[in-house]
Design a protein around this motif. Structure first.
Motif, PDB file in Angstrom:
ATOM      1  N   ASN A   1      69.340  35.429  35.446  1.00  0.00           N
ATOM      2  CA  ASN A   1      67.906  35.684  35.640  1.00  0.00           C
ATOM      3  C   ASN A   1      67.341  35.025  36.894  1.00  0.00           C
ATOM      4  O   ASN A   1      66.162  34.655  36.933  1.00  0.00           O
ATOM      5  CB  ASN A   1      67.110  35.246  34.405  1.00  0.00           C
ATOM      6  N   SER A   2      68.169  34.895  37.922  1.00  0.00           N
ATOM      7  CA  SER A   2      67.687  34.338  39.178  1.00  0.00           C
ATOM      8  C   SER A   2      66.745  35.333  39.848  1.00  0.00           C
ATOM      9  O   SER A   2      67.094  36.495  40.030  1.00  0.00           O
ATOM     10  CB  SER A   2      68.857  34.041  40.122  1.00  0.00           C
ATOM     11  N   PRO A   3      65.555  34.875  40.241  1.00  0.00           N
ATOM     12  CA  PRO A   3      64.595  35.773  40.896  1.00  0.00           C
ATOM     13  C   PRO A   3      64.672  35.674  42.413  1.00  0.00           C
ATOM     14  O   PRO A   3      65.188  34.706  42.965  1.00  0.00           O
ATOM     15  CB  PRO A   3      63.251  35.241  40.398  1.00  0.00           C
ATOM     16  N   TRP A   4      64.145  36.700  43.041  1.00  0.00           N
ATOM     17  CA  TRP A   4      63.982  36.695  44.504  1.00  0.00           C
ATOM     18  C   TRP A   4      62.698  37.439  44.808  1.00  0.00           C
ATOM     19  O   TRP A   4      62.439  38.470  44.227  1.00  0.00           O
ATOM     20  CB  TRP A   4      65.162  37.370  45.178  1.00  0.00           C
ATOM     21  N   TYR A   5      61.912  36.917  45.739  1.00  0.00           N
ATOM     22  CA  TYR A   5      60.610  37.503  46.017  1.00  0.00           C
ATOM     23  C   TYR A   5      60.444  37.835  47.495  1.00  0.00           C
ATOM     24  O   TYR A   5      60.968  37.132  48.366  1.00  0.00           O
ATOM     25  CB  TYR A   5      59.500  36.524  45.605  1.00  0.00           C
ATOM     26  N   SER A   6      59.676  38.858  47.742  1.00  0.00           N
ATOM     27  CA  SER A   6      59.318  39.149  49.116  1.00  0.00           C
ATOM     28  C   SER A   6      58.333  38.096  49.595  1.00  0.00           C
ATOM     29  O   SER A   6      57.568  37.533  48.808  1.00  0.00           O
ATOM     30  CB  SER A   6      58.669  40.535  49.216  1.00  0.00           C
ATOM     31  N   ASN A   7      58.351  37.839  50.872  1.00  0.00           N
ATOM     32  CA  ASN A   7      57.425  36.846  51.420  1.00  0.00           C
ATOM     33  C   ASN A   7      55.972  37.287  51.242  1.00  0.00           C
ATOM     34  O   ASN A   7      55.082  36.459  51.048  1.00  0.00           O
ATOM     35  CB  ASN A   7      57.722  36.606  52.895  1.00  0.00           C
ATOM     36  N   SER A   8      55.758  38.588  51.287  1.00  0.00           N
ATOM     37  CA  SER A   8      54.382  39.083  51.245  1.00  0.00           C
ATOM     38  C   SER A   8      53.726  38.864  49.892  1.00  0.00           C
ATOM     39  O   SER A   8      52.503  38.753  49.813  1.00  0.00           O
ATOM     40  CB  SER A   8      54.349  40.562  51.606  1.00  0.00           C
ATOM     41  N   MET A   9      54.509  38.788  48.839  1.00  0.00           N
ATOM     42  CA  MET A   9      53.910  38.649  47.523  1.00  0.00           C
ATOM     43  C   MET A   9      54.304  37.352  46.804  1.00  0.00           C
ATOM     44  O   MET A   9      53.849  37.111  45.690  1.00  0.00           O
ATOM     45  CB  MET A   9      54.265  39.839  46.637  1.00  0.00           C
ATOM     46  N   LYS A  10      55.114  36.551  47.461  1.00  0.00           N
ATOM     47  CA  LYS A  10      55.542  35.295  46.835  1.00  0.00           C
ATOM     48  C   LYS A  10      54.328  34.452  46.499  1.00  0.00           C
ATOM     49  O   LYS A  10      53.408  34.312  47.297  1.00  0.00           O
ATOM     50  CB  LYS A  10      56.469  34.540  47.775  1.00  0.00           C
ATOM     51  N   GLY A  11      54.314  33.904  45.301  1.00  0.00           N
ATOM     52  CA  GLY A  11      53.193  33.100  44.860  1.00  0.00           C
ATOM     53  C   GLY A  11      52.185  33.876  44.041  1.00  0.00           C
ATOM     54  O   GLY A  11      51.375  33.283  43.318  1.00  0.00           O
ATOM     55  N   ARG A  12      52.231  35.192  44.136  1.00  0.00           N
ATOM     56  CA  ARG A  12      51.290  36.014  43.365  1.00  0.00           C
ATOM     57  C   ARG A  12      51.991  36.871  42.324  1.00  0.00           C
ATOM     58  O   ARG A  12      51.327  37.519  41.507  1.00  0.00           O
ATOM     59  CB  ARG A  12      50.468  36.929  44.286  1.00  0.00           C
ATOM     60  N   VAL A  13      53.304  36.887  42.369  1.00  0.00           N
ATOM     61  CA  VAL A  13      54.057  37.682  41.400  1.00  0.00           C
ATOM     62  C   VAL A  13      55.161  36.823  40.768  1.00  0.00           C
ATOM     63  O   VAL A  13      55.669  35.890  41.400  1.00  0.00           O
ATOM     64  CB  VAL A  13      54.681  38.939  42.028  1.00  0.00           C
ATOM     65  N   THR A  14      55.486  37.185  39.562  1.00  0.00           N
ATOM     66  CA  THR A  14      56.602  36.556  38.861  1.00  0.00           C
ATOM     67  C   THR A  14      57.407  37.652  38.193  1.00  0.00           C
ATOM     68  O   THR A  14      56.847  38.490  37.472  1.00  0.00           O
ATOM     69  CB  THR A  14      56.107  35.571  37.794  1.00  0.00           C
ATOM     70  N   ILE A  15      58.706  37.646  38.434  1.00  0.00           N
ATOM     71  CA  ILE A  15      59.578  38.614  37.790  1.00  0.00           C
ATOM     72  C   ILE A  15      60.342  37.900  36.694  1.00  0.00           C
ATOM     73  O   ILE A  15      60.773  36.751  36.856  1.00  0.00           O
ATOM     74  CB  ILE A  15      60.534  39.282  38.813  1.00  0.00           C
ATOM     75  N   SER A  16      60.485  38.563  35.574  1.00  0.00           N
ATOM     76  CA  SER A  16      61.200  37.946  34.462  1.00  0.00           C
ATOM     77  C   SER A  16      61.945  39.028  33.692  1.00  0.00           C
ATOM     78  O   SER A  16      61.743  40.227  33.926  1.00  0.00           O
ATOM     79  CB  SER A  16      60.251  37.198  33.531  1.00  0.00           C
ATOM     80  N   ARG A  17      62.780  38.583  32.776  1.00  0.00           N
ATOM     81  CA  ARG A  17      63.585  39.532  32.023  1.00  0.00           C
ATOM     82  C   ARG A  17      63.634  39.112  30.574  1.00  0.00           C
ATOM     83  O   ARG A  17      63.769  37.932  30.256  1.00  0.00           O
ATOM     84  CB  ARG A  17      64.997  39.587  32.597  1.00  0.00           C
ATOM     85  N   ASP A  18      63.515  40.083  29.701  1.00  0.00           N
ATOM     86  CA  ASP A  18      63.743  39.877  28.273  1.00  0.00           C
ATOM     87  C   ASP A  18      65.159  40.360  27.993  1.00  0.00           C
ATOM     88  O   ASP A  18      65.406  41.559  27.938  1.00  0.00           O
ATOM     89  CB  ASP A  18      62.725  40.661  27.449  1.00  0.00           C
TER      90      ASP A  18
END
Length: 123
Positions: free
Chosen positions: A55-72
């Motif tokens: 469940n390692s996440p990776w974010y775009s710089n443009s949205m980092k800090g405003r989005v969180t990706i997760s998995r069930d």
């Protein structure tokens, strides 16, 4: 693998929204899922990805800090929590998947795509 995205809608600027993407059909232990978005008149852009193995996440710089990706893990479903939404976040949001175990989903092609869900942020 079939991907079904949901959760889009109309939200006011500054608000929050949670998108969901359910994977069905064949599943794999080494799989990466991601969110992309495409605004009107613009190219599709990467938002975030998550590696199934840990469940390692990776974010775009443009949205980092405003989005969180997760998995069930129990539901083979991923989520994208978005907050502090801006009108420029208005777009169709697509979920995607691919075999493998990369962490940075922004640098690889994806084979499986969902149908997209529309997010509209009003000012």
């Amino acid at each position: 693998v079939q991907l079904q995205a949901s959760g889009g809608g109309l939200v006011q600027a500054g608000g929050s929204l949670r998108l969901s993407c359910a994977a069905s059909g064949r599943t794999f232990s080494s799989y990466v899922m991601a969110w992309f978005r495409q605004a009107p008149g613009k190219e599709r852009e990467f938002v975030a990805s998550i590696r199934w193995g840990d469940n390692s996440p990776w974010y775009s710089n443009s949205m980092k800090g405003r989005v969180t990706i997760s998995r069930d893990n129990t539901k083979s479903t991923i989520y994208l929590y978005m907050n502090s939404l801006k009108p420029e976040d208005t777009a169709i949001y697509y979920c995607a998947g691919r075999l493998g175990d990369v962490v940075d989903g922004s640098r690889v092609p994806f084979e499986d795509w969902g149908q997209g869900t529309l997010v509209t942020v009003s000012s």
